[in-house]
Design a protein around this motif. Structure first.
Motif, PDB file in Angstrom:
ATOM      1  N   UNK A  96       0.784  -1.155   0.145  1.00 36.90           N
ATOM      2  CA  UNK A  96       0.146  -0.022  -0.048  1.00 36.90           C
ATOM      3  C   UNK A  96       0.708   1.120   0.069  1.00 36.90           C
ATOM      4  N   UNK A  97       2.133   1.126  -0.471  1.00 36.70           N
ATOM      5  CA  UNK A  97       3.025   2.270  -0.425  1.00 36.70           C
ATOM      6  C   UNK A  97       3.011   2.796  -2.013  1.00 36.70           C
ATOM      7  N   UNK A  98       2.980   4.105  -2.240  1.00 33.36           N
ATOM      8  CA  UNK A  98       3.010   4.609  -3.592  1.00 33.36           C
ATOM      9  C   UNK A  98       4.462   4.254  -4.200  1.00 33.36           C
ATOM     10  N   UNK A  99       4.482   3.748  -5.193  1.00 39.27           N
ATOM     11  CA  UNK A  99       6.036   3.427  -5.772  1.00 39.27           C
ATOM     12  C   UNK A  99       5.873   3.516  -7.338  1.00 39.27           C
ATOM     13  N   UNK A 100       6.995   3.603  -8.008  1.00 38.52           N
ATOM     14  CA  UNK A 100       7.186   3.693  -9.338  1.00 38.52           C
ATOM     15  C   UNK A 100       6.742   2.309 -10.113  1.00 38.52           C
ATOM     16  N   UNK A 101       5.816   2.581 -10.899  1.00 37.23           N
ATOM     17  CA  UNK A 101       5.783   1.016 -11.729  1.00 37.23           C
ATOM     18  C   UNK A 101       7.011   1.138 -12.741  1.00 37.23           C
ATOM     19  N   UNK A 102       7.180  -0.317 -13.137  1.00 35.49           N
ATOM     20  CA  UNK A 102       8.399  -0.455 -13.919  1.00 35.49           C
ATOM     21  C   UNK A 102       7.872  -1.800 -14.836  1.00 35.49           C
ATOM     22  N   UNK A 103       8.620  -1.868 -15.892  1.00 38.19           N
ATOM     23  CA  UNK A 103       8.631  -3.026 -16.608  1.00 38.19           C
ATOM     24  C   UNK A 103       9.991  -3.195 -17.502  1.00 38.19           C
ATOM     25  N   UNK A 104      10.298  -4.338 -18.211  1.00 40.50           N
ATOM     26  CA  UNK A 104      11.388  -4.518 -18.699  1.00 40.50           C
ATOM     27  C   UNK A 104      11.223  -4.333 -20.164  1.00 40.50           C
ATOM     28  N   UNK A 105      12.328  -3.784 -20.849  1.00 36.06           N
ATOM     29  CA  UNK A 105      12.057  -3.510 -22.495  1.00 36.06           C
ATOM     30  C   UNK A 105      13.644  -3.947 -22.911  1.00 36.06           C
ATOM     31  N   UNK A 106      13.317  -3.970 -24.310  1.00 39.65           N
ATOM     32  CA  UNK A 106      14.670  -4.312 -25.192  1.00 39.65           C
ATOM     33  C   UNK A 106      15.061  -3.092 -25.693  1.00 39.65           C
ATOM     34  N   UNK A 107      16.134  -2.576 -25.529  1.00 41.43           N
ATOM     35  CA  UNK A 107      16.390  -1.298 -25.871  1.00 41.43           C
ATOM     36  C   UNK A 107      17.607  -1.186 -27.429  1.00 41.43           C
ATOM     37  N   UNK A 108      17.053  -0.359 -28.288  1.00 38.48           N
ATOM     38  CA  UNK A 108      18.188  -0.387 -29.589  1.00 38.48           C
ATOM     39  C   UNK A 108      18.371   1.062 -29.890  1.00 38.48           C
ATOM     40  N   UNK A 109      19.643   1.311 -29.988  1.00 40.02           N
ATOM     41  CA  UNK A 109      20.034   2.671 -30.243  1.00 40.02           C
ATOM     42  C   UNK A 109      20.646   2.890 -31.925  1.00 40.02           C
ATOM     43  N   UNK A 110      20.029   3.416 -32.691  1.00 41.86           N
ATOM     44  CA  UNK A 110      20.595   3.588 -33.994  1.00 41.86           C
ATOM     45  C   UNK A 110      20.813   1.984 -34.466  1.00 41.86           C
ATOM     46  N   UNK A 111      19.640   1.269 -34.266  1.00 42.71           N
ATOM     47  CA  UNK A 111      19.854  -0.250 -34.899  1.00 42.71           C
ATOM     48  C   UNK A 111      20.529  -1.163 -33.999  1.00 42.71           C
ATOM     49  N   UNK A 112      21.401  -0.859 -33.046  1.00 42.99           N
ATOM     50  CA  UNK A 112      22.138  -1.602 -32.187  1.00 42.99           C
ATOM     51  C   UNK A 112      21.527  -1.922 -30.934  1.00 42.99           C
ATOM     52  N   UNK A 113      21.749  -3.284 -30.713  1.00 40.10           N
ATOM     53  CA  UNK A 113      20.746  -3.570 -29.213  1.00 40.10           C
ATOM     54  C   UNK A 113      21.622  -3.319 -28.148  1.00 40.10           C
ATOM     55  N   UNK A 114      21.132  -2.470 -27.233  1.00 36.45           N
ATOM     56  CA  UNK A 114      21.861  -2.293 -26.059  1.00 36.45           C
ATOM     57  C   UNK A 114      21.440  -3.067 -25.006  1.00 36.45           C
ATOM     58  N   UNK A 115      20.535  -3.827 -25.035  1.00 38.70           N
ATOM     59  CA  UNK A 115      20.197  -4.977 -23.971  1.00 38.70           C
ATOM     60  C   UNK A 115      18.924  -4.523 -23.466  1.00 38.70           C
ATOM     61  N   UNK A 116      18.676  -5.350 -22.162  1.00 32.06           N
ATOM     62  CA  UNK A 116      17.495  -5.288 -21.402  1.00 32.06           C
ATOM     63  C   UNK A 116      17.484  -4.256 -20.409  1.00 32.06           C
ATOM     64  N   UNK A 117      16.593  -3.534 -20.360  1.00 32.57           N
ATOM     65  CA  UNK A 117      16.356  -2.346 -19.601  1.00 32.57           C
ATOM     66  C   UNK A 117      15.402  -2.204 -18.912  1.00 32.57           C
ATOM     67  N   UNK A 118      15.140  -1.977 -17.592  1.00 35.26           N
ATOM     68  CA  UNK A 118      14.051  -1.679 -16.505  1.00 35.26           C
ATOM     69  C   UNK A 118      13.681  -0.188 -16.726  1.00 35.26           C
ATOM     70  N   UNK A 119      12.565  -0.061 -17.464  1.00 36.60           N
ATOM     71  CA  UNK A 119      11.548   1.114 -17.456  1.00 36.60           C
ATOM     72  C   UNK A 119      11.196   1.667 -16.272  1.00 36.60           C
ATOM     73  N   UNK A 120      11.338   2.842 -15.681  1.00 36.58           N
ATOM     74  CA  UNK A 120      10.674   3.246 -14.596  1.00 36.58           C
ATOM     75  C   UNK A 120       9.925   4.477 -14.516  1.00 36.58           C
ATOM     76  N   UNK A 121       8.919   4.467 -13.902  1.00 36.94           N
ATOM     77  CA  UNK A 121       8.137   5.837 -13.852  1.00 36.94           C
ATOM     78  C   UNK A 121       8.912   6.949 -13.313  1.00 36.94           C
TER      79      UNK A 121
END
Length: 355
Positions: A96-121
């Motif tokens: 019951x504590x307010x906390x940022x939601x998060x999810x894993x995403x696969x990130x690419x920069x200019x076509x190159x895979x930078x890996x798995x990242x955790x997106x945070x509010x």
């Protein structure tokens, strides 16, 4: 897992890579088939010097996306599970504590895979709006001086009581109110403290937050990894967690910690003073006991961890910075579950020390 693609002028990207402290630069983010104009910068302090860096994204056109003006993409570089932060923040939510939601995403920069990242509010006014919460000041604890004390953790007298804090949403008067609160925490006698502090702090909510920090064993959580939200309706402070990768039996560098490393009473001055009052102890013991029987158990958390790790497994081979495999994740899952079991037993044994 969602795929995020960032497109940026190669010259600008080169400058960003050469100067890790550079100001945010223009870029375009593509996600779920839509393109958004953004600014991009590295985030964090220590992580900027690692091979896999974390990013801060601010939406420019449109100004908000899915109700957010900015998001964070965390590398979770020192966490071989890539999951401690998410598990901890979701655990706080279950309390019951307010906390940022998060999810894993696969990130690419200019076509190159930078890996798995955790997106945070981002914990800001837009998050409050999305959650239908009253607007109010948000103040980040940005370093270890945010310990609710008159002195630093090294016992040096502070030059200002707002040391360690940065206003995310609000004004100078909000810092002044915080300074007044910290002064009262440290200078009021017990009779006045008991009457006055509940006029500043939502003590019921603080108990839930304290339970979350103690269960997940975030050493820095008491003096650094949090934000203060001044609820505009109740006119009281609430605590929110942030950066909880140093949890579930490891520190922020990924090193193992004993299950009894953080005491049941925590570390900061505010908690120490509150625990001198029997009615606060009773609230804490009741809330913590409930968590130890329900949320913070192997039975409850094992399927959550299993599902999360199974989601990651197909993608770990795509992350150029990872040296782990499916067996590594399974081994780490067992380590986390072992920590939960031992920590749960330890806290139950220590319960009498705060009664």
């Amino acid at each position: 897992m969602l795929k995020y693609e960032i497109f940026i002028n190669p010259k600008i990207l080169k400058n960003l890579e050469q100067d890790i402290w550079t100001d945010p630069v223009p870029a375009v983010l593509k996600m779920e088939g839509n393109h958004y104009a953004i600014t991009l910068a590295y985030r964090g302090n220590v992580i900027r010097k690692k091979k896999k860096k974390s990013y801060h994204i601010i939406f420019k056109k449109p100004y908000t996306v899915n109700g957010a003006h900015e998001i964070h993409l965390n590398a979770e570089y020192s966490d071989i599970s890539l999951s401690r932060n998410k598990l901890a923040l979701d655990f706080f939510h279950s309390l019951g504590v307010i906390s940022p939601r998060s999810k894993h995403v696969l990130l690419f920069i200019n076509g190159y895979c930078k890996g798995i990242y955790l997106e945070l509010e981002s914990f800001d006014k837009y998050l409050l709006k999305k959650r239908n919460l009253p607007q109010g000041a948000i103040i980040y604890a940005t370093n270890y001086h945010a310990n609710f004390s008159l002195t630093t953790p090294k016992n040096k007298l502070k030059t200002s009581l707002d040391e360690g804090y940065t206003v995310k949403y609000g004004s100078e008067k909000d810092l002044a109110r915080l300074e007044d609160f910290i002064a009262k925490v440290n200078t009021l006698n017990n009779d006045d403290f008991e009457k006055v502090i509940p006029k500043f702090l939502d003590t019921d909510q603080y108990v839930k937050w304290l339970t979350g920090v103690v269960c997940t064993q975030n050493f820095d959580g008491f003096i650094h990894n949090y934000a203060l939200y001044h609820n505009g309706k109740s006119n009281l402070y609430e605590m929110t967690p942030w950066d909880y990768d140093g949890t579930w039996g490891r520190d922020l560098h990924g090193r193992k910690l004993s299950h009894d490393f953080v005491p049941i009473t925590g570390y900061n001055t505010l908690t120490n003073r509150l625990l001198t009052f029997p009615h606060f102890n009773e609230k804490y013991v009741t809330t913590l006991s409930s968590a130890l029987e329900n949320q913070f158990t192997v039975k409850n958390l094992e399927p959550i961890i299993t599902d999360l790790f199974n989601e990651l497994k197909p993608y770990i081979g795509l992350d150029p910075y990872l040296t782990i495999n499916e067996q590594t994740l399974e081994k780490e899952k067992l380590y986390i579950l072992s920590f939960i079991k031992k920590r749960n037993s330890y806290l139950k044994e220590q319960m009498m020390t705060v009664k």
